[in-house]
Each structure stands twice: as C-alpha cells, then as structure tokens.
Design a protein around this motif. Structure first.
Motif, PDB file in Angstrom:
ATOM      1  N   GLY A  80       0.812  -1.208   0.000  1.00 19.70           N
ATOM      2  CA  GLY A  80       0.000   0.000   0.000  1.00 19.70           C
ATOM      3  C   GLY A  80       0.837   1.245   0.000  1.00 19.70           C
ATOM      4  O   GLY A  80       1.900   1.296  -0.634  1.00 19.70           O
ATOM      5  N   ILE A  90      -2.487   3.190   4.085  1.00 18.90           N
ATOM      6  CA  ILE A  90      -3.550   2.834   3.146  1.00 18.90           C
ATOM      7  C   ILE A  90      -3.150   1.507   2.521  1.00 18.90           C
ATOM      8  O   ILE A  90      -2.125   1.421   1.848  1.00 18.90           O
ATOM      9  N   SER A  91      -3.956   0.477   2.753  1.00 22.49           N
ATOM     10  CA  SER A  91      -3.608  -0.830   2.179  1.00 22.49           C
ATOM     11  C   SER A  91      -4.164  -0.942   0.771  1.00 22.49           C
ATOM     12  O   SER A  91      -5.129  -0.273   0.407  1.00 22.49           O
ATOM     13  N   GLY A 137      -9.447   7.241   5.056  1.00 18.36           N
ATOM     14  CA  GLY A 137      -8.694   7.112   3.817  1.00 18.36           C
ATOM     15  C   GLY A 137      -7.793   8.297   3.592  1.00 18.36           C
ATOM     16  O   GLY A 137      -7.212   8.845   4.543  1.00 18.36           O
ATOM     17  N   ASN A 180     -10.106   3.583   2.665  1.00 12.69           N
ATOM     18  CA  ASN A 180      -9.198   2.577   3.199  1.00 12.69           C
ATOM     19  C   ASN A 180     -10.016   1.463   3.862  1.00 12.69           C
ATOM     20  O   ASN A 180     -10.740   1.709   4.794  1.00 12.69           O
TER      21      ASN A 180
END
Lengths: 131, 131, 131
Positions: free
Chosen positions: A33, A129-130, C33, C131
């Motif tokens: 990410g 953030i993945s 996010g 996210n």
C-alpha cells in the motif's frame, strides 16, 4: 491514524523519524500500500534526504536560511514568516510505497521532520492505506 | 510496485517519464485510484510541469542553479550539496489521480524526473493504489 | 473524481479552498482514507499553510516574488517562466488524511490554491481514496 511525538531542540533542525514510521508500519501488519506522513503544523514540514553524512542536513538548513532570511520586510507580526515559507517549500506531507510489509526507501534516504520554528513539542500523523 | 529505469546524460536535467508511467498503468488494468511515483535517490527528485516548450525545462533548471549555487560554503565533502537541496525542494514523490483507467494530467503537464547530480543510471518506483 | 472551480483575481495570490474540499468529502460519505488534491495547471500549485493571519499569505507571495523574479534572462517566450518555477516549488498535489469522516488538518492549516499567473478561471481535482 497514528501519532508520532517529536521534541525539537533548536529553532531550525531536521530530525530523522524513519524508525518511528517503521514501528507504526510494523504494528499495522499491512503488506502492500501507501504510507502517508502528514505534518499538522504551519511552521514545520517534512522531507526525504540523505541520512548518512549529517553535513547534508546542515547544508540544507543553512541554504534555506540563506534563501529565506529570518528578518526582512515581513508583515506577519509573530516574527516567524520565514518558518511558514520554508514549510511550504519543504511541503507538509510525504507518501512512501509499502511493499513486502516494508517502507520502500532508497539506500541513503531518511525521513526528516523539518523544524522551522522550534524548539517545540511537535507531532506528525501517519496513515497507512492498504492496497 | 514497478520500476522505471532512467539513463541521465547531464549533471542537471529534467526528463519526461509520463509515457513510462502510462505504460505501467495500462498493464495494471486499474480503473480508479491513485498513482504514486517515488524517487529513491537523494540527489534527484520529481516534478510536474509544462511539456510543450522545452525552454520551460531549461528555465526551471537555470533558476534552480541560480538560487542554489553548486559551489559555496557547503560542509558535505562530496561536492553535491546543491543536488541534495534541489531534490528536497522538488520533492521525492508525485501523486496523480487515476480515473477511467487514465492518469489525470492537465493538458500541458509532463511528469519530470529531476536529475540534480548526473549523469547516472537512475530508477523511479511506481505504485498503483486502486480505489 | 470531483472538480473545484476557482476564479482568481490577481497575477499571484493564495486562495483557501479548504471549505470546498470539505464539501466534497462530506458528500462522499467516506470515513477513513486519503484525500488527494491535484492541480492540473503548470502555472499554479497547491500548498498548506496558516489560515489565521492573512499576512502569512502575503509574506509567502512576496518572498516567492523576491526569490524568483518575473523578469530576468528567461528563454520561454510567454513571459511566465517565474510562474512555472514557483508552481514546481509549491508542488502540484496535496495528500491529506481522512479519519472519522473528517479531513485531518492542524488547527491553523488552510489548503491554498497558489495562483502564479492569473487572473484566470482555474480548476482543482479531488479524489478520495477509501481505506
């Protein structure tokens, strides 16, 4: 998001926070990410640069002092307009790739908190953030 | 992440890598998200600017040379402190929106690798985050 | 992505667009996010800095004018090389953390569109990555 606390010791200095960011990433267990590092202050910034020879840090600091003098015809009454300007030049965030559960930095790259109006107690926010 | 290889030919120059980034995006099949472009070097950076008139590139390079001279009272012994400083001013990453499977750039925008201490063999890393 | 329209009134000025970005975030209903704000112009940029005392804005603008003069030995024939250079120094994008459905900004931080070659009708693109 996670918070990194930073105690700065000089009016202007660069402090490597890579270890602290790495600790946050490790705890997150995210494999792939993006790592967003954000500085919530208007008289400090963030930059990536060499972490081997400390004279690189001092050369950066000295050149910023030369380009943006502390005292000139500023209108802002707090006497730290140079700090605000330097912060906009460094920028307030960094984005770094995460792959194989690791921050992907170059061999010589450190992650610097750029104190432009210290000494102060500061904080930096980290969001992973993945993908 | 993907890697772009770049061969630079001068000590200081801007090289448009938009086509190479676009190729990576195309292969990824990602329709919507963010493209993170990262420079793992401490004497090079990344910037977005005009790709039409090449004199814009040379004016940027010339002004950076004027603001940050190559030879002055630097402490770093490698003789490339100016390259480190320029790299922190350009910044080490770029984030670009992906929409409709396309990098969303303005009409005149190119994506520049900023070589500040070449000529060298360089690399840039690209990570696509889907949304 | 969403578009913010901005009418600038001067050749060089900073315009706070935080309210407009917040409106877009609110409509998105995203709780966590990253918010990517992108400037598609090559003679304008984006920065985060103090939104309390307006003299901070004018000090930033004045120092940029001093460092990068409008008229000097530029090659680019359009007479706005200074605008291109300033835009590369500010940068063309900002990334801000979203947590609890809110943009995570520091107490004094505004989000500035940096007009370097106005007055013009401009736009900024906003992409929210959950996210």
């Amino acid at each position: 998001m996670e918070e990194i606390k930073i105690k700065t010791n000089n009016r202007i200095e660069l402090i490597d926070i890579a270890d602290k960011v790495n600790s946050i990433l490790e705890k997150s267990k995210i494999k792939s990410g993006l790592c967003l590092i954000f500085c919530p202050h208007t008289t400090a910034g963030l930059t990536i640069n060499e972490n081997a020879d400390p004279s690189v840090k001092s050369d950066i600091v000295d050149m910023f002092k030369r380009i943006i003098p502390t005292n000139t015809n500023y209108q802002h009454a707090e006497g730290n307009s140079d700090s605000h300007i330097k912060s906009s030049i460094f920028g307030s965030s960094l984005s770094i790739i995460i792959e194989d559960s690791q921050l992907q930095l170059g061999t010589w790259q450190g992650i610097y908190f750029c104190e432009n109006d210290g000494p102060r107690q500061r904080q930096v926010w980290v969001k992973i953030i993945s993908n």
